[in-house]
Scaffold this motif. Sequence first.
Motif, PDB file in Angstrom:
ATOM      1  N   LEU A  93       0.824  -1.199   0.000  1.00 32.74           N
ATOM      2  CA  LEU A  93       0.000   0.000   0.000  1.00 32.74           C
ATOM      3  C   LEU A  93       0.865   1.258   0.000  1.00 32.74           C
ATOM      4  N   LEU A  94       1.873   1.292   0.862  1.00 32.95           N
ATOM      5  CA  LEU A  94       2.732   2.468   0.939  1.00 32.95           C
ATOM      6  C   LEU A  94       3.544   2.635  -0.340  1.00 32.95           C
ATOM      7  N   ASN A  95       3.947   1.511  -0.957  1.00 33.71           N
ATOM      8  CA  ASN A  95       4.706   1.595  -2.198  1.00 33.71           C
ATOM      9  C   ASN A  95       3.839   2.142  -3.320  1.00 33.71           C
ATOM     10  N   PHE A  96       2.580   1.711  -3.397  1.00 32.40           N
ATOM     11  CA  PHE A  96       1.663   2.227  -4.414  1.00 32.40           C
ATOM     12  C   PHE A  96       1.442   3.728  -4.221  1.00 32.40           C
ATOM     13  N   VAL A  97       1.289   4.152  -2.962  1.00 30.55           N
ATOM     14  CA  VAL A  97       1.087   5.576  -2.694  1.00 30.55           C
ATOM     15  C   VAL A  97       2.340   6.375  -3.059  1.00 30.55           C
ATOM     16  N   PRO A 181      -9.438  14.290   3.537  1.00 30.02           N
ATOM     17  CA  PRO A 181      -8.188  14.507   2.804  1.00 30.02           C
ATOM     18  C   PRO A 181      -7.243  13.312   2.935  1.00 30.02           C
ATOM     19  N   PHE A 182      -6.467  13.106   1.895  1.00 32.29           N
ATOM     20  CA  PHE A 182      -5.468  12.045   1.891  1.00 32.29           C
ATOM     21  C   PHE A 182      -4.348  12.414   2.851  1.00 32.29           C
ATOM     22  N   SER A 183      -3.914  11.485   3.685  1.00 35.19           N
ATOM     23  CA  SER A 183      -2.845  11.746   4.630  1.00 35.19           C
ATOM     24  C   SER A 183      -2.165  10.430   4.989  1.00 35.19           C
ATOM     25  N   ARG A 189      -4.612   3.813   8.449  1.00 37.78           N
ATOM     26  CA  ARG A 189      -5.891   3.211   8.829  1.00 37.78           C
ATOM     27  C   ARG A 189      -6.435   2.331   7.701  1.00 37.78           C
ATOM     28  N   LEU A 190      -6.232   2.763   6.464  1.00 39.60           N
ATOM     29  CA  LEU A 190      -6.665   1.959   5.320  1.00 39.60           C
ATOM     30  C   LEU A 190      -5.902   0.634   5.289  1.00 39.60           C
ATOM     31  N   ALA A 191      -4.618   0.674   5.600  1.00 35.86           N
ATOM     32  CA  ALA A 191      -3.829  -0.558   5.651  1.00 35.86           C
ATOM     33  C   ALA A 191      -4.384  -1.505   6.713  1.00 35.86           C
ATOM     34  N   ASP A 192      -4.710  -0.950   7.902  1.00 34.89           N
ATOM     35  CA  ASP A 192      -5.296  -1.784   8.956  1.00 34.89           C
ATOM     36  C   ASP A 192      -6.589  -2.433   8.474  1.00 34.89           C
ATOM     37  N   HIS A 193      -7.417  -1.641   7.780  1.00 32.33           N
ATOM     38  CA  HIS A 193      -8.688  -2.177   7.286  1.00 32.33           C
ATOM     39  C   HIS A 193      -8.461  -3.295   6.275  1.00 32.33           C
TER      40      HIS A 193
END
Length: 220
Positions: A93-97, A181-183, A189-193
């Motif tokens: 997820l962090l790599n895609f962002v 807003p994106f942060s 939190r999205l990763a946790d979900h």
Amino acid sequence: MAPRRDGLATRARLLDAACDVFAEKGYRGARLADICRRAGANIAAVNYHFGDKASLYVEAWKYAFRKDLEEGPLVSELLPPRERFAHLIRHLLLNFVKKSRHGQFTRLYFQELANPTGLIQDALQQLLEPRRRFLLNLLSELTSLPMDDEGLLFSELSVINQCRAVFTARREDLEYLLGRPFSDELIDRLADHIIRFSLGGLKAVALCPHWEDQSPSRPS
């Protein structure tokens, strides 16, 4: 050794320039003359190192892909599968962002989506296969299903595409859908979900891998 070093440097410059020009103009719009001008090389160098434009395109894809994913997730095999899975999801997820629409590979990818060439499918599958096997092996550990099980393969698609949503969607569209807003905190939190959602889904697949056999009849 100097001529060899010079040749390798020229090849690297051509690949860097090719990635940028193909990403900006697409395969069909890119000209070898533009690539050579950026690389400070000539057409003879392209012919020597790559043979033709199509081969240069394929090699540029490989080059951009390896640069884009050279920092893979450092996941200890000693960790339990659930912890390894959580670590992997956060990395994806962090790599895609981080790479969203800015890296060479990302821009090449969107150009290929918009104007498919049919040139890179085999090469891309070869590049992706080791990482894909890593994920499938992990999902197999979590579900006790074989790596070629259809339910496991569907699960792979589900997991990857949850992470890929932040890669393919525009930032403003994501902010609209999520209502904020994106942060970095939102991504966390999205990763946790995604981790919780995926582990729950994997548990259901493991308990009843062939649920479709018990589902209501599909309309004819």
